[in-house]
Design an enzyme around this catalytic site. Sequence first.
Site, PDB file in Angstrom:
ATOM      1  N   CYS A  37      -1.950  -7.411  -1.388  1.00  0.00           N
ATOM      2  CA  CYS A  37      -0.938  -6.423  -1.941  1.00  0.00           C
ATOM      3  C   CYS A  37      -0.585  -6.771  -3.238  1.00  0.00           C
ATOM      4  O   CYS A  37      -0.544  -6.069  -4.139  1.00  0.00           O
ATOM      5  CB  CYS A  37       0.047  -6.142  -0.881  1.00  0.00           C
ATOM      6  N   CYS A  94       4.498  -4.929   6.216  1.00  0.00           N
ATOM      7  CA  CYS A  94       5.307  -3.736   6.012  1.00  0.00           C
ATOM      8  C   CYS A  94       4.463  -2.621   6.707  1.00  0.00           C
ATOM      9  O   CYS A  94       5.329  -1.600   7.021  1.00  0.00           O
ATOM     10  CB  CYS A  94       5.177  -3.396   4.554  1.00  0.00           C
TER      11      CYS A  94
END
Length: 384
Positions: free
Chosen positions: A105, A201
């Site tokens: 990410c 997340c």
Amino acid sequence: MSKGKIIVAMSGGVDSAVTAGLLMEEGYEVIGVNLRTWEYEAPACDTTKKSCCSPEDIRDARDVGLSLNIPFYVIKMEKLFQEKVIDRFVNDYKEGKTPNPCVECNTFVKFGALFDKAKALGIDKIATGHYARILEVDGRYSVANAEDMNKNQAYYLYGLSQENLKNTVFPLGGMTKPEVREIARRMGLPVAEKAESQEICFIPENDYRKFLAKKNIDFTPGAFALQNGQVIGHHTGKENFTIGQRKGLGIAWKSPLYVISIQDDGTVILGEERQTFVESFVVEDLNLQAWAPVSGTEETECRVQVRYRSKPIAAKVVREENQIRVFPLEEVKGVAPGQSAVFYPSNGNYLLAGGIIRKGSVVTYEKSDVSVLENSNVGVSVLP
């Protein structure tokens, strides 16, 4: 005098909020941006369970923007996030690896894609609330450890390019978390007391097995076996296990067993703790920071860190153009293919390089006396 425009990646948490506030005080023209990476189901929006990247977090980031009176935008990144982070996460487990989605990410979304967006707007610099610093070492840029080692995030940032590093600002690198919260209170930021998330997340319940099941992947059942080939049980899916895992195996044995390796056919090899200690492994998919590229082969000593919360250990390494062969000089166990390994100087706290531990490259000690690690010059005889 204005220092110019800077984009601050705002997650909705206290760290990125304080980052934006501090840069305003320094004279930057701050533009807040939230990266929408995931289409959340309603139960996943419970902010008592998570505090990263949910719709509630977007609202919190917006409220910080209003509090600071700065422009705030949401950029849709779902497609890129799916391709670079989620798909790789799923495929790694299918291949018997242990993925590291936060690295992917940061590399491809929070910095790679965000820089592209910034340049398209004519803005050179970005900033985030990461706890890390940036140093210039012999003409190259490198991520260095934060002052607060309890929050240090350098491990997750090895994938940043030289251009990224040259144009990134980490205002929190010299601060502790309590100091950051105190600044948030002084600034009157609405997220000053907001709790942190310790979860991936897109997995709000912190249960990756349930997430994989929701993705309808075919779990690969197989046998539990010892390294000598003896079958001692069976399981319902190799995707349920990671290298070094001890708990949750469901196997009764005379001593605790650990996952040593995961085979493509579904066989999960188990062993005692002494069999988890590693003699050597290979790191590929390299990104160089303080290290310059090499042609041919170079032997050197440094320190290597193989997990986020692990301590870097001394190692001899053989650098090649596309890979690094690592021979630990201290005890290290549970080295998991798919995880990241980062390299530090023997006497320095900045990143030389980082990469992914190659599947099939991890060699563990099979001798009963693990003191071999202390009593022999590990790996030297096989170095070129």
